[in-house]
Enzyme design. Structure first.
Site, short mmCIF file in Angstrom:
data_model
loop_
_atom_site.label_atom_id
_atom_site.label_comp_id
_atom_site.label_asym_id
_atom_site.label_seq_id
_atom_site.Cartn_x
_atom_site.Cartn_y
_atom_site.Cartn_z
N LYS A 1 0.83 -1.21 0.00
CA LYS A 1 0.00 0.00 0.00
C LYS A 1 0.86 1.26 0.00
O LYS A 1 0.63 2.19 -0.76
CB LYS A 1 -0.91 0.04 1.25
N ARG B 1 -9.02 1.07 9.07
CA ARG B 1 -8.64 -0.32 9.26
C ARG B 1 -9.70 -1.09 10.05
O ARG B 1 -9.52 -2.28 10.30
CB ARG B 1 -7.34 -0.39 10.04
N ARG C 1 12.32 -6.10 4.87
CA ARG C 1 12.14 -4.66 4.67
C ARG C 1 12.92 -3.86 5.71
O ARG C 1 12.88 -4.17 6.89
CB ARG C 1 10.64 -4.34 4.80
N ARG D 1 11.66 -2.20 11.19
CA ARG D 1 10.61 -1.80 12.12
C ARG D 1 10.36 -2.92 13.13
O ARG D 1 10.37 -4.09 12.76
CB ARG D 1 9.31 -1.53 11.33
N ARG E 1 -0.28 -9.02 13.39
CA ARG E 1 -0.91 -8.01 12.52
C ARG E 1 -1.89 -8.68 11.56
O ARG E 1 -2.94 -8.13 11.24
CB ARG E 1 0.17 -7.25 11.74
P1 AMP Z 1 1.35 0.75 8.76
O1 AMP Z 1 2.56 1.60 8.57
O2 AMP Z 1 0.15 1.25 8.02
O3 AMP Z 1 1.64 -0.71 8.50
O4 AMP Z 1 0.96 0.85 10.31
C1 AMP Z 1 1.87 0.45 11.32
C2 AMP Z 1 1.14 0.22 12.63
O5 AMP Z 1 0.49 1.43 13.03
C3 AMP Z 1 0.02 -0.81 12.55
O6 AMP Z 1 0.50 -2.14 12.72
C4 AMP Z 1 -0.86 -0.37 13.72
O7 AMP Z 1 -0.30 -0.74 14.96
C5 AMP Z 1 -0.78 1.14 13.63
N1 AMP Z 1 -1.83 1.70 12.73
C6 AMP Z 1 -1.64 2.36 11.54
N2 AMP Z 1 -2.81 2.74 11.02
C7 AMP Z 1 -3.77 2.31 11.87
C8 AMP Z 1 -5.18 2.38 11.88
N3 AMP Z 1 -5.87 2.96 10.86
N4 AMP Z 1 -5.84 1.84 12.93
C9 AMP Z 1 -5.19 1.26 13.95
N5 AMP Z 1 -3.85 1.14 14.01
C10 AMP Z 1 -3.14 1.67 12.98
#
Ligand code: AMP
Length: 223
Positions: A13, A87, A126, A159, A170
């Site tokens: 994404k 999400r 990554r 990360r 996740r």
């Molecule tokens: P991402 O970079 O989008 O993979 O997000 C990394 C982490 O941030 C996720 O694993 C969640 O812990 C948190 N996170 C990001 N966006 C959301 C969301 N819309 N709702 C809840 N947690 C989020």
């Protein structure tokens, strides 16, 4: 135009969003980036979010919705890519309410799905720059020098939520909380699924086709 990029962790994404921002000048809203920024600045919200993020769990809806609301109140561009948000169904409902206050709505949801094995394969290789955020994959897009960012010379790190155990967690959350959003948006006729057996470039042109066709949402049956 407001586009939601919906998909499993590691589905690409962020990569697709960045490309659309560069190519089409969309504004980019990544709740993951907003939350990581709050964590690194050590804000109250960042401290609350950090414990969830480290373990690969979703941050509570009210925190995420609060962040997005603040952003919209401050003003955003007319064309936006929402990456990693919403999400959960309550987040999608919160987004609908927020957008209707601004007399707009989600135009199209691009759905990119992958399996947990593929996600572990991609995410465990990554790394990203702790200074500028540039993302590399040690398998197919390695930096020129080990551990050093090509763009700014910063340090490359993995990360904490890209460790295999966190990736599995996740995914569990993804299936329980995020996947139901496909039904939410399918029932509104705005879900478009992208074929993830394609290469990243082919996925790019498929997404371009969807957007060039004004989304054409509601016209295609999705998986
Ligand atoms: P991402 O970079 O989008 O993979 O997000 C990394 C982490 O941030 C996720 O694993 C969640 O812990 C948190 N996170 C990001 N966006 C959301 C969301 N819309 N709702 C809840 N947690 C989020």
């Amino acid at each position: 135009m407001i586009i939601v990029l919906l998909g499993a962790p590691g589905a690409g994404k962020g990569t697709q969003a960045k490309r659309l921002v560069e190519k089409r000048g969309f504004g980019h809203v990544s709740t993951g980036d907003l939350l990581r920024d709050a964590v690194s600045r050590g804000t109250e919200l960042g401290r609350r979010a950090d414990e969830y993020m480290k373990g690969g769990r979703l941050v509570p809806d009210e925190i995420v919705l609060g962040l997005v609301e603040e952003l919209f109140e401050a003003g955003t561009s007319a064309d936006i890519i929402l990456d990693g948000f919403p999400r959960t169904v309550p987040q999608a409902e919160g987004l609908d309410a927020l957008l209707s206050k601004h007399e707009t709505a989600v135009d199209c949801v691009v759905f990119i799905d992958i399996t947990v094995d593929e996600a572990i394969r991609r995410l465990s290789s990554r790394v990203s720059c702790s200074d500028c955020g540039a993302v590399y994959n040690l398998m197919w897009k390695p930096p020129a020098t080990d551990g050093v960012c090509d763009v700014c010379g910063g340090e490359l790190t993995r990360r904490s939520d890209d460790e295999p155990e966190a990736i599995e967690r996740r995914f569990t959350e993804y299936h329980a909380a995020t996947k139901p959003l496909t039904d939410y948006y399918r029932s509104r006729g705005i879900l478009r699924a992208v074929d993830t057996s394609l290469t990243s470039e082919e996925i790019q042109s498929e997404i371009d086709g969807i957007l060039d066709g004004g989304c054409g949402c509601g016209t295609r049956e999705t998986g």
